[in-house]
Design a protein around this motif. Structure first.
Motif, PDB file in Angstrom:
ATOM      1  N   GLY A   1       0.816  -1.228   0.000  1.00 33.97           N
ATOM      2  CA  GLY A   1       0.000   0.000   0.000  1.00 33.97           C
ATOM      3  C   GLY A   1       0.840   1.266   0.000  1.00 33.97           C
ATOM      4  O   GLY A   1       0.319   2.355  -0.246  1.00 33.97           O
ATOM      5  N   ARG A   2       2.119   1.148   0.316  1.00 27.00           N
ATOM      6  CA  ARG A   2       2.986   2.342   0.386  1.00 27.00           C
ATOM      7  C   ARG A   2       4.116   2.301  -0.631  1.00 27.00           C
ATOM      8  O   ARG A   2       5.091   3.039  -0.527  1.00 27.00           O
ATOM      9  N   ASP A   3       4.014   1.383  -1.594  1.00 30.21           N
ATOM     10  CA  ASP A   3       5.011   1.268  -2.652  1.00 30.21           C
ATOM     11  C   ASP A   3       6.410   1.005  -2.093  1.00 30.21           C
ATOM     12  O   ASP A   3       7.409   1.566  -2.566  1.00 30.21           O
ATOM     13  N   LEU A   4       6.481   0.162  -1.062  1.00 28.31           N
ATOM     14  CA  LEU A   4       7.782  -0.160  -0.469  1.00 28.31           C
ATOM     15  C   LEU A   4       8.209  -1.564  -0.906  1.00 28.31           C
ATOM     16  O   LEU A   4       7.358  -2.417  -1.161  1.00 28.31           O
ATOM     17  N   ALA A   5       9.511  -1.777  -1.001  1.00 29.40           N
ATOM     18  CA  ALA A   5      10.033  -3.084  -1.449  1.00 29.40           C
ATOM     19  C   ALA A   5      10.496  -3.908  -0.248  1.00 29.40           C
ATOM     20  O   ALA A   5      11.155  -3.394   0.659  1.00 29.40           O
ATOM     21  N   VAL A   6      10.119  -5.196  -0.274  1.00 24.20           N
ATOM     22  CA  VAL A   6      10.441  -6.104   0.840  1.00 24.20           C
ATOM     23  C   VAL A   6      11.299  -7.259   0.325  1.00 24.20           C
ATOM     24  O   VAL A   6      11.013  -7.807  -0.739  1.00 24.20           O
ATOM     25  N   ILE A   7      12.312  -7.631   1.080  1.00 17.99           N
ATOM     26  CA  ILE A   7      13.032  -8.876   0.764  1.00 17.99           C
ATOM     27  C   ILE A   7      12.832  -9.838   1.929  1.00 17.99           C
ATOM     28  O   ILE A   7      13.079  -9.483   3.094  1.00 17.99           O
ATOM     29  N   ALA A   8      12.343 -11.054   1.609  1.00 18.31           N
ATOM     30  CA  ALA A   8      12.183 -12.093   2.631  1.00 18.31           C
ATOM     31  C   ALA A   8      13.565 -12.592   2.997  1.00 18.31           C
ATOM     32  O   ALA A   8      14.381 -12.851   2.116  1.00 18.31           O
ATOM     33  N   CYS A   9      13.829 -12.733   4.287  1.00 17.85           N
ATOM     34  CA  CYS A   9      15.153 -13.180   4.719  1.00 17.85           C
ATOM     35  C   CYS A   9      15.007 -14.281   5.755  1.00 17.85           C
ATOM     36  O   CYS A   9      14.086 -14.267   6.570  1.00 17.85           O
ATOM     37  N   GLY A  10      15.938 -15.209   5.714  1.00 15.25           N
ATOM     38  CA  GLY A  10      16.015 -16.226   6.758  1.00 15.25           C
ATOM     39  C   GLY A  10      17.274 -15.943   7.555  1.00 15.25           C
ATOM     40  O   GLY A  10      17.357 -14.948   8.273  1.00 15.25           O
ATOM     41  N   GLY A  11      18.285 -16.780   7.356  1.00 12.96           N
ATOM     42  CA  GLY A  11      19.548 -16.593   8.073  1.00 12.96           C
ATOM     43  C   GLY A  11      20.522 -15.690   7.333  1.00 12.96           C
ATOM     44  O   GLY A  11      21.656 -15.522   7.761  1.00 12.96           O
ATOM     45  N   ALA A  12      20.116 -15.153   6.198  1.00 11.72           N
ATOM     46  CA  ALA A  12      20.956 -14.250   5.383  1.00 11.72           C
ATOM     47  C   ALA A  12      22.219 -14.926   4.871  1.00 11.72           C
ATOM     48  O   ALA A  12      23.224 -14.277   4.637  1.00 11.72           O
ATOM     49  N   THR A  13      22.175 -16.241   4.708  1.00 14.55           N
ATOM     50  CA  THR A  13      23.376 -16.934   4.239  1.00 14.55           C
ATOM     51  C   THR A  13      23.485 -16.943   2.721  1.00 14.55           C
ATOM     52  O   THR A  13      24.561 -17.193   2.184  1.00 14.55           O
TER      53      THR A  13
ATOM     54  N   LEU B   1      21.636 -14.508   0.673  1.00  7.85           N
ATOM     55  CA  LEU B   1      20.936 -13.331   0.136  1.00  7.85           C
ATOM     56  C   LEU B   1      21.646 -12.756  -1.085  1.00  7.85           C
ATOM     57  O   LEU B   1      21.054 -12.012  -1.866  1.00  7.85           O
ATOM     58  N   GLY B   2      22.916 -13.100  -1.259  1.00  7.56           N
ATOM     59  CA  GLY B   2      23.680 -12.553  -2.388  1.00  7.56           C
ATOM     60  C   GLY B   2      23.258 -13.118  -3.741  1.00  7.56           C
ATOM     61  O   GLY B   2      23.613 -12.566  -4.777  1.00  7.56           O
ATOM     62  N   ILE B   3      22.501 -14.231  -3.741  1.00 12.16           N
ATOM     63  CA  ILE B   3      22.135 -14.834  -5.037  1.00 12.16           C
ATOM     64  C   ILE B   3      21.041 -13.985  -5.690  1.00 12.16           C
ATOM     65  O   ILE B   3      20.025 -13.683  -5.074  1.00 12.16           O
ATOM     66  N   GLY B   4      21.261 -13.619  -6.945  1.00 18.58           N
ATOM     67  CA  GLY B   4      20.268 -12.817  -7.679  1.00 18.58           C
ATOM     68  C   GLY B   4      20.862 -11.505  -8.133  1.00 18.58           C
ATOM     69  O   GLY B   4      21.958 -11.112  -7.707  1.00 18.58           O
ATOM     70  N   ASN B   5      20.121 -10.834  -9.025  1.00 13.85           N
ATOM     71  CA  ASN B   5      20.577  -9.510  -9.461  1.00 13.85           C
ATOM     72  C   ASN B   5      20.508  -8.553  -8.278  1.00 13.85           C
ATOM     73  O   ASN B   5      19.784  -8.799  -7.303  1.00 13.85           O
ATOM     74  N   SER B   6      21.213  -7.432  -8.388  1.00 14.55           N
ATOM     75  CA  SER B   6      21.116  -6.425  -7.330  1.00 14.55           C
ATOM     76  C   SER B   6      19.687  -5.889  -7.306  1.00 14.55           C
ATOM     77  O   SER B   6      19.093  -5.673  -8.360  1.00 14.55           O
ATOM     78  N   PRO B   7      19.095  -5.696  -6.097  1.00 12.09           N
ATOM     79  CA  PRO B   7      17.696  -5.235  -6.051  1.00 12.09           C
ATOM     80  C   PRO B   7      17.565  -3.801  -6.567  1.00 12.09           C
ATOM     81  O   PRO B   7      18.466  -2.989  -6.366  1.00 12.09           O
ATOM     82  N   ARG B   8      16.412  -3.529  -7.210  1.00  8.23           N
ATOM     83  CA  ARG B   8      16.151  -2.154  -7.680  1.00  8.23           C
ATOM     84  C   ARG B   8      15.877  -1.249  -6.497  1.00  8.23           C
ATOM     85  O   ARG B   8      16.186  -0.062  -6.520  1.00  8.23           O
ATOM     86  N   LYS B   9      15.334  -1.846  -5.439  1.00  4.21           N
ATOM     87  CA  LYS B   9      14.815  -1.066  -4.325  1.00  4.21           C
ATOM     88  C   LYS B   9      14.757  -2.003  -3.123  1.00  4.21           C
ATOM     89  O   LYS B   9      14.512  -3.205  -3.294  1.00  4.21           O
ATOM     90  N   TYR B  10      14.975  -1.506  -1.910  1.00  8.44           N
ATOM     91  CA  TYR B  10      14.984  -2.413  -0.756  1.00  8.44           C
ATOM     92  C   TYR B  10      14.665  -1.594   0.493  1.00  8.44           C
ATOM     93  O   TYR B  10      15.537  -0.929   1.041  1.00  8.44           O
ATOM     94  N   ASP B  11      13.410  -1.630   0.923  1.00  7.25           N
ATOM     95  CA  ASP B  11      13.012  -0.826   2.081  1.00  7.25           C
ATOM     96  C   ASP B  11      12.936  -1.633   3.374  1.00  7.25           C
ATOM     97  O   ASP B  11      13.297  -1.146   4.431  1.00  7.25           O
ATOM     98  N   ILE B  12      12.431  -2.885   3.249  1.00  4.93           N
ATOM     99  CA  ILE B  12      12.196  -3.670   4.476  1.00  4.93           C
ATOM    100  C   ILE B  12      12.791  -5.071   4.325  1.00  4.93           C
ATOM    101  O   ILE B  12      12.526  -5.754   3.335  1.00  4.93           O
ATOM    102  N   ALA B  13      13.559  -5.484   5.324  1.00  2.00           N
ATOM    103  CA  ALA B  13      13.981  -6.898   5.389  1.00  2.00           C
ATOM    104  C   ALA B  13      12.972  -7.590   6.306  1.00  2.00           C
ATOM    105  O   ALA B  13      12.826  -7.209   7.464  1.00  2.00           O
ATOM    106  N   LEU B  14      12.261  -8.580   5.740  1.00  2.00           N
ATOM    107  CA  LEU B  14      11.270  -9.308   6.547  1.00  2.00           C
ATOM    108  C   LEU B  14      11.914 -10.644   6.936  1.00  2.00           C
ATOM    109  O   LEU B  14      12.035 -11.543   6.103  1.00  2.00           O
ATOM    110  N   CYS B  15      12.379 -10.715   8.179  1.00  2.00           N
ATOM    111  CA  CYS B  15      13.120 -11.904   8.608  1.00  2.00           C
ATOM    112  C   CYS B  15      12.174 -12.874   9.314  1.00  2.00           C
ATOM    113  O   CYS B  15      11.441 -12.494  10.220  1.00  2.00           O
ATOM    114  N   THR B  16      12.237 -14.151   8.898  1.00  2.00           N
ATOM    115  CA  THR B  16      11.279 -15.146   9.417  1.00  2.00           C
ATOM    116  C   THR B  16      11.774 -15.858  10.681  1.00  2.00           C
ATOM    117  O   THR B  16      11.153 -16.818  11.120  1.00  2.00           O
ATOM    118  N   ARG B  17      12.890 -15.394  11.267  1.00  2.00           N
ATOM    119  CA  ARG B  17      13.520 -16.214  12.320  1.00  2.00           C
ATOM    120  C   ARG B  17      12.618 -16.506  13.525  1.00  2.00           C
ATOM    121  O   ARG B  17      12.889 -17.412  14.306  1.00  2.00           O
TER     122      ARG B  17
END
Ligand SMILES: Cc1cc2nc3c(=O)[nH]c(=O)nc-3n(C[C@H](O)[C@H](O)[C@H](O)COP(=O)(O)OP(=O)(O)OC[C@H]3O[C@@H](n4cnc5c(N)ncnc54)[C@H](O)[C@@H]3O)c2cc1C
Length: 448
Positions: free
Chosen positions: A56-68, A70-86
């Motif tokens: 609703g606020r046009d913010l970008a979220v990346i789902a995270c676990g242990g962050a081991t 997270l480097g796999i993938g293209n660089s994100p266009r935008k990254y506002d919130i890390a949503l960690c499932t720990r």
């Protein structure tokens, strides 16, 4: 992130589970991009509400676990919130006699294995050094180690899951048992989608009995031609191996110098693991000794403690290589089994021409290779090397992805390879699941 927005988020997950502290934001940084805040939802409902709030606020979220990984993938266009499932670690059900369990996606694989062991069960994924990896992260990346040779990948172990969507919904897909209701299996779509379609909040898993005994055998093969010959002979034997890995001379020397005096001149090695009763292991030993003799390779048995260390190192290759050698590039190739050694030989020749140091670990029975590159002069040299060997992988019906590289290298070469013919379908799926582009924008194939 603005104070008012943080207060709203705290209203969803609780004040103590929402932070803008620099150390926590940096822990979840991706390619130098740091999120504005980190949230640790306690439940699937809170995860879904966080996504809806962000959409609703046009913010970008990346789902995270242990962050081991997270480097796999293209660089994100935008990254506002890390949503960690720990904090989402609840065991919903555990039925040892049915070999099934439903567990919160934030549970670390190591912790899950500890719970299963007293019942003689496990999830047969090799435990890499990165003990913090969560079940959600393992499933989202469909990552597997050498045990894939016998047990397959997470895709073969997940029977259902719960997913939080950017619309704020919770979806259940699959079931609790291996045979479940027919229809579209949305779980399969999530496995290996790297958190770009939804946040996995629970996984329902198929469990396996721990083997009674395990024994590692090492074949010093001398050359890649002998390795190819042995791969064919071993795969034709009437035995089942839990793991089968081909280490190039460099990796063989690093992994177990004791078995490779005067490394790396002694050449590549095949590491094999048998599991089961004593008689199964004895029969496997005899069969392997016979094929080694026939192919002209040296056969060794490896005692448990030494072999455990090496298996951990091999399982965790991409992780420790990237961490041990800052600036190194790690690649993963997948291709038809018959092309593995030929591809490896081409990559070695290219690396030699370019004076790049190459370390290769492959699963010859599966058709997967991991390649670590060192001594690169600059990002352009890395990108050129990746493009050349990717072309050969693709021509043999395979693919090559970049698992770990600096942001400079990622800017010059596509991490996933060129979009395939299925790309239009992938783009439509992304648009249907995540119309606002909330989840990890830009990170996946074709920068979707
Ligand atoms: C070759 C290789 C072999 C490996 N073998 C094994 C193995 O056998 N067993 C094993 O356990 N690990 C293995 N790993 C490592 C393991 O896959 C990672 O540690 C794990 O997948 C990452 O988990 P994480 O919680 O640290 O996820 P993160 O690094 O935090 O995230 C990884 C990716 O998953 C996404 N993600 C994370 N959590 C979720 C979620 N809940 N919902 C949606 N998306 C999410 C992220 O956005 C990101 O794209 C291997 C890795 C490699 C490269």
């Amino acid at each position: 992130m603005a104070e008012a927005a943080l207060t709203e988020l705290a209203g969803i997950v609780g004040e103590s589970q929402c932070t803008a502290a620099a150390s926590e934001r940096e822990f979840f940084a991706v390619d130098g991009l740091t999120p504005g805040c980190v949230v640790y939802p306690d439940s699937a409902e809170q995860a879904a509400q966080t996504l809806e709030w962000a959409a609703g606020r046009d913010l970008a979220v990346i789902a995270c676990g242990g962050a081991t990984k997270l480097g796999i993938g293209n660089s994100p266009r935008k990254y506002d919130i890390a949503l960690c499932t720990r904090n989402i670690t609840k065991v919903d059900y555990y039925e040892p006699s049915d070999l099934t369990a439903g567990v919160g996606a934030g549970m670390a694989l190591t912790d899950f294995q500890k719970q299963l062991k007293p019942d003689g069960l496990w999830l047969p994924l090799d435990l890499p050094g990165c003990a913090k990896g969560t079940l959600g992260g393992v499933v989202a990346t469909n990552a597997s180690g050498p045990l894939r040779h016998f047990y397959g990948a997470p895709r073969d172990m997940v029977v259902g899951m719960q997913i939080a969507t950017p619309e704020g919904k919770l979806i259940r897909t699959g079931g609790r048992v291996v045979k479940n209701v027919a229809g579209y299996d949305l779980g399969k779509l999530m496995i290996g989608s790297y958190g770009t379609l939804g946040v996995i909040t629970e996984v329902n898993l198929k469990l396996f009995p721990l083997p009674a005994e395990c024994q590692t055998f090492v074949l010093s093969v001398g050359t890649l031609d002998i390795a190819r010959d042995l791969r064919r002979r071993i795969l034709a034997l009437p035995i089942e191996l839990l793991r089968m890995v081909l280490l190039d001379a460099e990796m063989a020397g690093i992994a177990h110098p004791g078995l490779q005096p005067g490394r790396p001149a002694c050449g590549p090695q095949i590491w094999l693991e048998a599991g089961g009763s004593k008689s199964v292991i004895d029969r496997t030993r005899k069969e392997l000794e016979a094929v080694s003799r026939a192919a002209g390779a040296k056969f060794h048995s490896c005692e448990w403690e030494a072999s455990e260390k090496v298996w951990k190192m091999i399982s965790d290759f991409a992780n420790w290589f990237g961490k041990t050698y800052p600036g190194a590039v790690v690649l993963k190739g997948t291709m038809p089994i018959a092309h593995g050694e030929e591809f490896q030989s081409f990559a070695q020749q290219e690396a030699q021409n370019e004076k790049i140091k190459l370390v290769v670990v492959s699963l010859p029975g599966v058709g997967m290779l991991e390649l670590g590159l060192l001594g690169l002069q600059n990002a352009a040299q890395a990108a050129g090397f990746v493009s050349r060997i990717r072309k050969v992988a693709e021509e043999s019906g395979g693919a090559l992805t970049v698992i770990s590289a600096t942001a400079e290298v990622k800017a010059l070469v596509d991490v996933w390879g060129g979009p395939e013919t299925t790309f239009e379908l992938m783009r439509k799926l992304k648009a249907a699941w995540d119309p606002e582009g909330v989840l990890a924008p830009g990170r996946f194939v074709g920068s979707i």
